[in-house]
Design an enzyme around this catalytic site. Structure first.
Site, PDB file in Angstrom:
ATOM      1  N   HIS A 271      78.046  25.612   2.253  1.00 57.59           N
ATOM      2  CA  HIS A 271      77.025  24.558   2.401  1.00 57.59           C
ATOM      3  C   HIS A 271      76.505  24.234   1.004  1.00 57.59           C
ATOM      4  CE1 HIS A 271      74.003  22.123   4.200  1.00 57.59           C
ATOM      5  NE2 HIS A 271      73.222  23.027   4.758  1.00 57.59           N
TER       6      HIS A 271
ATOM      7  N   HIS B 239      84.444  17.875   4.597  1.00 60.55           N
ATOM      8  CA  HIS B 239      83.126  17.774   5.216  1.00 60.55           C
ATOM      9  C   HIS B 239      83.305  17.726   6.720  1.00 60.55           C
ATOM     10  CE1 HIS B 239      79.061  16.369   6.056  1.00 60.55           C
ATOM     11  NE2 HIS B 239      78.761  16.815   4.850  1.00 60.55           N
TER      12      HIS B 239
ATOM     13  N   ASP C 255      78.925  17.830  -3.389  1.00 64.23           N
ATOM     14  CA  ASP C 255      78.880  18.962  -4.318  1.00 64.23           C
ATOM     15  C   ASP C 255      79.946  18.912  -5.398  1.00 64.23           C
ATOM     16  OD1 ASP C 255      76.683  20.363  -3.314  1.00 64.23           O
ATOM     17  OD2 ASP C 255      77.861  21.078  -1.630  1.00 64.23           O
TER      18      ASP C 255
HETATM   19  N1  ACO Z   1      90.096  22.981   0.684  1.00 66.46           N
HETATM   20  C1  ACO Z   1      91.269  23.172   1.349  1.00 66.46           C
HETATM   21  N2  ACO Z   1      91.430  23.006   2.658  1.00 66.46           N
HETATM   22  C2  ACO Z   1      90.357  22.611   3.355  1.00 66.46           C
HETATM   23  C3  ACO Z   1      89.112  22.386   2.755  1.00 66.46           C
HETATM   24  C4  ACO Z   1      89.014  22.577   1.368  1.00 66.46           C
HETATM   25  N3  ACO Z   1      87.857  22.360   0.731  1.00 66.46           N
HETATM   26  N4  ACO Z   1      88.212  22.014   3.696  1.00 66.46           N
HETATM   27  C5  ACO Z   1      88.874  22.008   4.855  1.00 66.46           C
HETATM   28  N5  ACO Z   1      90.168  22.381   4.655  1.00 66.46           N
HETATM   29  C6  ACO Z   1      91.225  22.422   5.663  1.00 66.46           C
HETATM   30  C7  ACO Z   1      91.039  23.600   6.602  1.00 66.46           C
HETATM   31  O1  ACO Z   1      91.683  24.751   6.122  1.00 66.46           O
HETATM   32  C8  ACO Z   1      91.641  23.061   7.871  1.00 66.46           C
HETATM   33  O2  ACO Z   1      93.046  23.104   7.729  1.00 66.46           O
HETATM   34  P1  ACO Z   1      93.980  23.443   9.011  1.00 66.46           P
HETATM   35  O3  ACO Z   1      93.751  22.304   9.967  1.00 66.46           O
HETATM   36  O4  ACO Z   1      95.362  23.517   8.462  1.00 66.46           O
HETATM   37  O5  ACO Z   1      93.475  24.749   9.537  1.00 66.46           O
HETATM   38  C9  ACO Z   1      91.256  21.583   7.856  1.00 66.46           C
HETATM   39  O6  ACO Z   1      91.107  21.247   6.467  1.00 66.46           O
HETATM   40  C10 ACO Z   1      89.976  21.262   8.602  1.00 66.46           C
HETATM   41  O7  ACO Z   1      88.922  22.024   8.024  1.00 66.46           O
HETATM   42  P2  ACO Z   1      87.807  22.802   8.820  1.00 66.46           P
HETATM   43  O8  ACO Z   1      87.536  24.088   8.116  1.00 66.46           O
HETATM   44  O9  ACO Z   1      88.165  22.864  10.273  1.00 66.46           O
HETATM   45  O10 ACO Z   1      86.588  21.799   8.660  1.00 66.46           O
HETATM   46  P3  ACO Z   1      85.078  22.138   8.930  1.00 66.46           P
HETATM   47  O11 ACO Z   1      84.475  20.885   9.391  1.00 66.46           O
HETATM   48  O12 ACO Z   1      84.927  23.339   9.815  1.00 66.46           O
HETATM   49  O13 ACO Z   1      84.529  22.568   7.507  1.00 66.46           O
HETATM   50  C11 ACO Z   1      83.634  22.455   5.339  1.00 66.46           C
HETATM   51  C12 ACO Z   1      83.840  21.716   6.661  1.00 66.46           C
HETATM   52  C13 ACO Z   1      82.947  23.807   5.595  1.00 66.46           C
HETATM   53  C14 ACO Z   1      82.718  21.616   4.455  1.00 66.46           C
HETATM   54  C15 ACO Z   1      85.005  22.678   4.668  1.00 66.46           C
HETATM   55  O14 ACO Z   1      85.612  21.432   4.400  1.00 66.46           O
HETATM   56  C16 ACO Z   1      84.904  23.496   3.392  1.00 66.46           C
HETATM   57  O15 ACO Z   1      84.886  24.728   3.459  1.00 66.46           O
HETATM   58  N6  ACO Z   1      84.826  22.837   2.187  1.00 66.46           N
HETATM   59  C17 ACO Z   1      84.640  23.551   0.939  1.00 66.46           C
HETATM   60  C18 ACO Z   1      83.181  23.964   0.770  1.00 66.46           C
HETATM   61  C19 ACO Z   1      82.289  22.788   0.452  1.00 66.46           C
HETATM   62  O16 ACO Z   1      82.582  21.965  -0.400  1.00 66.46           O
HETATM   63  N7  ACO Z   1      81.146  22.755   1.144  1.00 66.46           N
HETATM   64  C20 ACO Z   1      80.122  21.733   0.924  1.00 66.46           C
HETATM   65  C21 ACO Z   1      80.053  20.817   2.095  1.00 66.46           C
HETATM   66  S1  ACO Z   1      78.894  19.542   1.791  1.00 66.46           S
HETATM   67  C22 ACO Z   1      77.408  20.307   1.998  1.00 66.46           C
HETATM   68  O17 ACO Z   1      77.222  21.215   2.733  1.00 66.46           O
HETATM   69  C23 ACO Z   1      76.356  19.811   1.201  1.00 66.46           C
END
Ligand code: ACO
Length: 440
Positions: A268, A307, A363
């Site tokens: 987050h 996201h 971010d």
């Molecule tokens: N890098 C690589 N792969 C990713 C990323 C990433 N940053 N984010 C998602 N994925 C992939 C997942 O592994 C998943 O792949 P799969 O379908 O092969 O299993 C797919 O994309 C879908 O991702 P989920 O994890 O299901 O998406 P979710 O909505 O649960 O998560 C989140 C969202 C937590 C923001 C995620 O994208 C992430 O961890 N990003 C990196 C951390 C980040 O930047 N957080 C800040 C968010 S903005 C904020 O809070 C202010």
């Protein structure tokens, strides 16, 4: 039959149920009538991580994640970032309308009136180790304010609530700046009411021995814009925490502390700190392809990408990129920015990211700007919390005034043992399942 309804046929019983729709949604409680036996509990929905569940009605922030739209109280984020100050936007988020000039002045005065923290709170901050993470200090200190203002527990009284809301918004920059100065053993700088909200924060952060600290106007405006962009984001993890904790009628300080704790996680608000760490790890542009491969092999994440709601470019990331240009005109370009731009370019062309609709989020660039301005990476999430407190409090008050809301309490699908009976110590073999021992 009502058009605004759905019909469910239960194949277990052949029974039909007409379920009315509420604003296009099924009210989960309406599913409880679906039973096999009359004594059944009734059907529930199963939705880990709230992937498809609206937990409230809200008129504060609108997001269309597919189109990349973000609006506060109906106003596009781009227009607010371009034309408003952070406190003006805070007023809008809290009150529903933009202030006229008298209302704005009165609001600014009110916030300034509350920027100081009690000397005992200062002492509390002094008690932390020199290397304490500032986010831990902020979370604990905000919670401790609950003891300084015991009247805050009267959360049902609107006037009291409004006073605590103002106090929290006003004191966050002071607490955050003190958490920073504590690390270096620097004396804490008292707020200066001649300065704007952002300039005052910069003054409390960086004033040294000069008689009057003068903040760079471009950097102060950039910080103000970053604060506007971070002020609210509907039902994200920390806001949901604020609503859940507040639903027990806990006071706003401990509720904000809980929300800030949720924000601190690397998935987050902690992501901006992680982005910087990731860019350091990548080191040079040449290492980007190997890093992308590492991510695609499932060995790590591209921090600052992806996201839950945005499946398009995060509109805040676009404004942040523009803000970065302004900041870098003052500070000079940062090597990390070059790596980030190249990383973004490569990722946006890569099938892995395209297929999953992974775009830069707020971010991705914010940390680079913060660092260029002189903020340490462990302060990035703290910087996020200063404006987000506005959104948390607006959402908290909306929840308290919503007659449909009650204490937040989800259901579960129980997967543990059926009833079993106590085994005396001398009869327990080594074959006890580890899980059972841990639960005992
Ligand atoms: N890098 C690589 N792969 C990713 C990323 C990433 N940053 N984010 C998602 N994925 C992939 C997942 O592994 C998943 O792949 P799969 O379908 O092969 O299993 C797919 O994309 C879908 O991702 P989920 O994890 O299901 O998406 P979710 O909505 O649960 O998560 C989140 C969202 C937590 C923001 C995620 O994208 C992430 O961890 N990003 C990196 C951390 C980040 O930047 N957080 C800040 C968010 S903005 C904020 O809070 C202010």
């Amino acid at each position: 039959m009502d058009q605004e309804s759905i019909t469910i046929i239960d194949n277990r019983t052949d029974a039909q149920y007409h379920i009315p729709l509420f604003k296009g949604c099924v009210r989960a409680a309406d599913l409880r009538q679906i039973k096999v036996q009359t004594e059944d509990f009734g059907m529930m929905t199963y939705d880990p991580a709230f992937m498809n569940t609206a937990s409230c009605q809200s008129s504060i922030t609108y997001i269309d994640g597919e189109k990349g739209i973000l609006r506060y109280r109906g106003y596009p984020i781009e227009e607010l970032a371009q034309n408003c100050t952070f406190l003006e936007v805070a007023y809008l988020i809290l009150n529903g309308e933009l202030p006229n000039s008298a209302e704005l002045q009165e609001w600014i005065d009110r916030v300034k009136h509350h920027t100081m923290i009690h000397e005992t709170t200062k002492k509390f901050l002094e008690g932390f180790r020199y290397d304490a993470h500032p986010m831990g200090m902020v979370i604990s200190t905000v919670a401790a304010l609950s003891t300084v203002y015991p009247e805050c527990r009267d959360v049902t009284d609107r006037e009291t609530r409004r006073k605590e809301i103002t106090r929290l918004i006003a004191k966050m920059p002071t607490i955050c700046a003190y958490a920073y100065r504590h690390h270096f053993g620097l004396p804490y700088i008292y707020p200066d009411n001649d300065l704007s909200f952002t300039e005052n924060f910069m003054n409390m952060m960086w004033k040294m021995v000069e008689p009057k600290y003068v903040a760079n106007k471009t950097l102060a405006r950039a910080l103000d814009i970053l604060f506007i962009l971070h002020a609210d984001h509907e039902q994200n993890c920390s806001t949901n925490t604020m609503r859940a904790v507040g639903s027990s009628l806990a006071d706003p300080y401990v509720s904000v502390a809980a929300a800030a704790a949720a924000l601190s996680g690397p998935l987050h608000g902690g992501a901006n700190e992680e982005v910087l760490r990731m860019l350091d790890e990548i080191g040079t542009k040449d290492n980007i392809p190997a890093f992308i491969k590492h991510v695609k092999d499932g060995k790590g994440k591209l921090m600052g990408f992806g996201h839950r709601v945005y499946k398009n470019y995060d509109p805040r990331a676009r404004i942040i990129k523009w803000t970065a240009d302004q900041v870098f005109k003052v500070t000079g370009r940062n090597a990390k920015l070059e790596i980030a731009i190249e990383l973004e370019r490569i990722a946006l062309e890569d099938e892995y990211f395209v297929k999953r609709k992974l775009y830069p989020n707020v971010d991705f660039y914010s940390g680079i700007i913060y660092q260029a301005m002189g903020f340490r990476p462990d302060l990035f999430t703290v910087l996020f919390s200063i404006p987000r407190v506005v959104g948390w409090l607006a959402q908290w008050e909306e929840m308290l005034e919503d007659h449909e809301q009650k204490i937040a309490r989800p259901r579960q699908i129980y997967t543990g043992h059926d009833e079993r009976h106590f085994v005396p110590m001398d009869k327990r073999g080594t074959g006890q399942p580890a899980q059972a021992v841990a639960q005992a």
